[in-house]
Design an enzyme around this catalytic site. Structure first.
Site, PDB file in Angstrom:
ATOM      1  CD  GLU A 180      43.867  48.731  43.619  1.00 23.83           C
ATOM      2  OE1 GLU A 180      43.662  48.089  42.577  1.00 23.83           O
ATOM      3  OE2 GLU A 180      44.450  48.246  44.615  1.00 23.83           O
ATOM      4  CE  LYS A 203      44.861  37.711  43.598  1.00 23.01           C
ATOM      5  NZ  LYS A 203      44.357  38.960  44.206  1.00 23.01           N
ATOM      6  CD  GLU A 213      47.388  40.539  46.007  1.00 28.91           C
ATOM      7  OE1 GLU A 213      46.190  40.579  45.713  1.00 28.91           O
ATOM      8  OE2 GLU A 213      48.139  41.526  45.986  1.00 28.91           O
ATOM      9  CG  ASP A 248      48.629  46.152  42.184  1.00 28.18           C
ATOM     10  OD1 ASP A 248      47.879  45.930  41.218  1.00 28.18           O
ATOM     11  OD2 ASP A 248      48.255  46.055  43.362  1.00 28.18           O
TER      12      ASP A 248
HETATM   13  C1  BDP Z   1      45.488  44.741  43.564  1.00 25.60           C
HETATM   14  C2  BDP Z   1      44.266  45.021  44.327  1.00 25.60           C
HETATM   15  C3  BDP Z   1      43.579  43.810  44.853  1.00 25.60           C
HETATM   16  C4  BDP Z   1      43.443  42.790  43.757  1.00 25.60           C
HETATM   17  C5  BDP Z   1      44.798  42.491  43.172  1.00 25.60           C
HETATM   18  C6  BDP Z   1      44.718  41.620  41.944  1.00 25.60           C
HETATM   19  O1  BDP Z   1      44.612  45.879  45.393  1.00 25.60           O
HETATM   20  O2  BDP Z   1      42.348  44.196  45.368  1.00 25.60           O
HETATM   21  O3  BDP Z   1      42.860  41.630  44.231  1.00 25.60           O
HETATM   22  O4  BDP Z   1      45.404  43.663  42.720  1.00 25.60           O
HETATM   23  O5  BDP Z   1      44.839  42.165  40.852  1.00 25.60           O
HETATM   24  O6  BDP Z   1      45.673  45.844  42.738  1.00 25.60           O
HETATM   25  O7  BDP Z   1      44.548  40.420  42.061  1.00 25.60           O
END
Ligand code: BDP
Length: 713
Positions: free
Chosen positions: A404, A298, A302, A376
């Protein structure tokens, strides 16, 4: 060396606590057993490798359990009814059957199950080019018996359609699990490598029973320490446990690890010292774990580090890691979950814009791991426009098994229909019929490196997944990873037969419940194309959002509720994200009259009085969807109650308790969203729609928690 196989270690005798998942080998009904017994009189599984021992152990436990009496292991075939398993190398009988060409065509994970004559004796052979393939065949065979299918004239050949079938665990080194709702991590890093929890073998067995062949052990929001020598030794112990079952271990790699661990001043992927650090790290990993699968990354998402930090591209970053792994046969799964660090343009459009230009620029051992939808893991999203847009790049879908955004482990939501909808979506990349499934399995683009990832829902809870029905989502993921064309109903019915009951009426009832559950969740959470209306825990309703929250994490950004209407305009008059789809799809989504109503508010800002296909206004239709969702939860409780005599009391009670929570939560969603949207719509609730139980102010004053003991019955 003697390896003791503890099938389902630590299981209390017949405790119906869900631990055994779908691998329950309790005796079959007497009337079915008779027919099976003549076909399974002995087990002939020569060979000493760990996988062949696993084959033997599984057959002994499965056949002995299902048939109600131990089936002797033999070295040769001297009577009718031998069950022979292995490869042409491990078994002289299989070698003698001269099926090598067929086995080679099916590959080391494919298998043949055939009723044959061995000399004068009728026998059943489960054969593969590879030992793991034989193990997959064994699970297939046991499933036939578990689901009461005939085994007397078998001629099965099967193989997985995707190469990498991987669970992503978002597990942290401290034992917590990001978005995990079933206890703690299964990996006890403190105790490893000295002590390996016997449960890990059961985890690997469960995966092998579905053909899942990879496991990423750590969170994508990665801690560099996972790559330290001490942790690699622990990881190697896990890999040793999984190996007999064909499950390879992968790790999430933190892009800045060369700085955090190697003391380098940069993690610039084009810096030779950085590349050398990763190469040395890869070499070290493969010394400890010769079949290590590779890295999941990743990057620049974020807050995670990545190549963009050094003004390099995603391709620069992925290819540098790929070069380190390539000599060992490892792959890089580079995530496409990227969006601007500072909110700017439409968040859902950013991954496509950032990554599509790199089609054909990634090294051959890189897969782009793309979430099913562009936002997401919502209850419903249209398919991600990258599918069909990067024909020169292996695209590996990422779906979320852990719920989630779907009621955590409190709500019964069977996800196979959602994944079916995704896989069946027509990208029209090469004309009609260019489904996502065909993009993904290489039929459309000729990709050979293929795969799919599911974010795992497992944890230390005794039943693995918190909700007994959440096991079905693990099961469904594995089955669809093996065969992306499987119908959701088939998956549901198989699972019910193996997990709860073989009573045909009850199987149909429970499967219907499962198959309706996802649409119900969409109805009571985010109907008609709404998305991301959840609070910051992604559990309860929060359509009004949190003041000061980053806009594109906040529900009002996604609902755009105002006096004129509801929904996000993604057509030419809005963000124009719709233009990322191929023209026929784009045009269909972009026109109000042809946009499927399931995606209406995803693509359009729609007036409250807009006339829907039903003839009702948007407002009335919206109300009815929320109501339909609530009504489903009530009907689900009644249905489940009626199964009281069919399902064992322990699991029946556990699921019933969860269904109470689900109804409570659905009512809360209904009340919260309708009251909030009504402040804009200024219209009354149509008849047949429940009056909210609380005022909007009362609802806003409390928060719906997934762990709320007051809601327990
Ligand atoms: C989101 C989640 C988060 C993940 C992110 C991801 O809320 O916790 O780190 O995706 O996929 O759905 O990197």
């Amino acid at each position: 060396m003697t390896v003791l196989f503890s099938l389902f270690a630590g299981t209390g005798v017949n405790a119906e606590d869900g631990y055994r998942l779908w691998l329950r080998y309790d005796p079959l009904p007497a009337q079915s057993v008779g027919g099976y017994r003549t076909h399974v009189t002995s087990l002939v599984v020569p060979g000493d490798s760990a996988t062949l021992q696993a084959v033997r152990a599984e057959l002994a436990a499965g056949c002995g359990g299902l048939l109600g009496a131990p089936v002797p292991a033999e070295t040769g075939v001297d009577r009718d009814g031998a069950l022979i398993a292995g490869t042409p190398k491990s078994s002289a009988v299989i070698a003698g059957l001269k099926m090598d060409r067929q086995l080679t065509a099916l590959g080391p994970e494919g298998f043949v199950i055939r009723s044959v004559m061995v000399g004068h004796h009728a026998a059943t052979v489960i054969a593969s080019e590879g030992e793991v393939g034989a193990l997959y065949g064994v699970f297939y065979f046991l499933r036939l018996m578990q689901t009461l299918q005939p085994i007397d004239a078998l001629n099965v050949s099967d193989r997985p359609r995707l190469r990498l079938r991987v669970l992503d665990h978002w597990d942290n080194l401290d034992g917590t699990i990001e978005r995990g709702y079933a206890g703690h991590s299964l990996w006890d890093w403190q105790a490893l490598p000295g002590t390996v929890d016997p449960r890990l073998r059961d985890y690997a067995r469960a995966n092998a029973s579905l053909g899942i062949n990879g496991s990423v052990l750590n969170n994508v929001n990665a801690n560099a320490q996972s790559l330290s020598h001490a942790y690699l030794v622990k990881t190697a112990a896990i890999a040793d446990t999984f190996r007999p079952y064909g499950v390879r271990v992968f790790l999430s790699a933190r892009f800045s690890a060369p700085m955090e661990m190697g003391g380098l001043k940069t993690a610039d992927p084009l810096d030779p010292a950085v590349a050398a650090w990763w190469k040395a790290k890869a070499d070290e990993i493969y010394t400890l774990i010769p079949d290590f699968g590779g890295f999941l990354v990743k990057a620049n998402s974020e807050g995670q580090p990545g190549p963009l930090t050094y003004k390099r591209t995603h391709a620069d970053g992925a290819n540098m890691l790929a070069a380190a792994l390539a000599p060992h046969g490892g792959v890089v799964m580079w995530r496409a979950f990227v969006y601007d660090a500072k909110p700017g343009s439409d968040r859902i459009a950013q991954a496509y814009d950032s990554l599509k230009p790199f089609d054909g620029k990634f090294a051959p051992n890189v897969l782009l791991q793309v979430k099913n939808g562009p936002l997401d893991f919502q209850p419903r999203e249209p398919f991600h426009p990258l599918f069909g847009a990067m024909p020169k790049t292996p695209l590996m879908p990422e779906v979320e098994i852990t719920q989630e955004y779907l009621g955590h482990s409190n709500h019964l939501v069977f996800l196979a229909p959602m994944w079916r909808e995704f896989l069946d979506s027509d990208t029209e990349a090469k004309g009609p019929g260019s489904t996502v499934a065909k993009v993904v399995d290489g039929r459309l683009t000729g990709q050979r490196l293929t795969g799919v990832a599911g974010v795992a829902n497992t944890g230390s809870d005794r039943n693995w997944t918190g909700h007994d029905f959440a096991q079905a989502n693990w099961y469904a993921f594995g089955r669809l990873a093996w065969d992306p064309d499987l119908p959701a109903r088939q998956i549901a019915e198989e699972w019910v037969r193996m997990t709860f009951t073989r009573d045909p009426a009850a199987v149909a009832t429970i499967a219907d419940l499962m198959l309706g559950s996802r649409e119900a969740a969409v109805d009571y959470m985010t109907p008609l194309g709404l998305a991301h209306q959840m609070d910051t825990d992604h559990y309860g309703p929060d359509p009004w959002g949190v003041p000061g929250q980053r806009p594109d994490w906040n529900p009002p950004y996604f609902n755009h509720a105002d006096a004129t209407g509801l929904g996000f305009d993604r057509t030419g008059s809005g963000s124009d994200a719709v233009s990322q789809y191929h023209p026929p799809v784009r045009d269909r989504f972009a026109a109000l009259s042809t946009c499927p109503e399931a995606y209406l508010l995803w693509f359009h800002h729609v007036p409250w009085d807009y006339q829907m296909h039903s003839g009702r206004t948007l407002w009335d239709e919206l109300c009815r969807h929320y109501q339909r969702g609530v009504d489903w939860t009530r009907a689900a409780r009644r249905t489940w109650d009626s199964l009281g005599g069919t399902v064992d009391p322990e699991r029946h009670a556990a699921v019933a308790a969860k269904l109470v929570i689900q109804e409570h939560d659905a009512v809360r969603w209904h009340d919260a969203c309708l009251l909030y949207f009504q402040t804009f719509a200024q219209r009354p609730f149509p008849s047949g729609v429940d009056e909210p139980r609380q005022t909007l102010a009362e609802i806003k004053a409390t928060r719906l928690l997934s762990e709320d003991s007051e809601r327990q019955p």
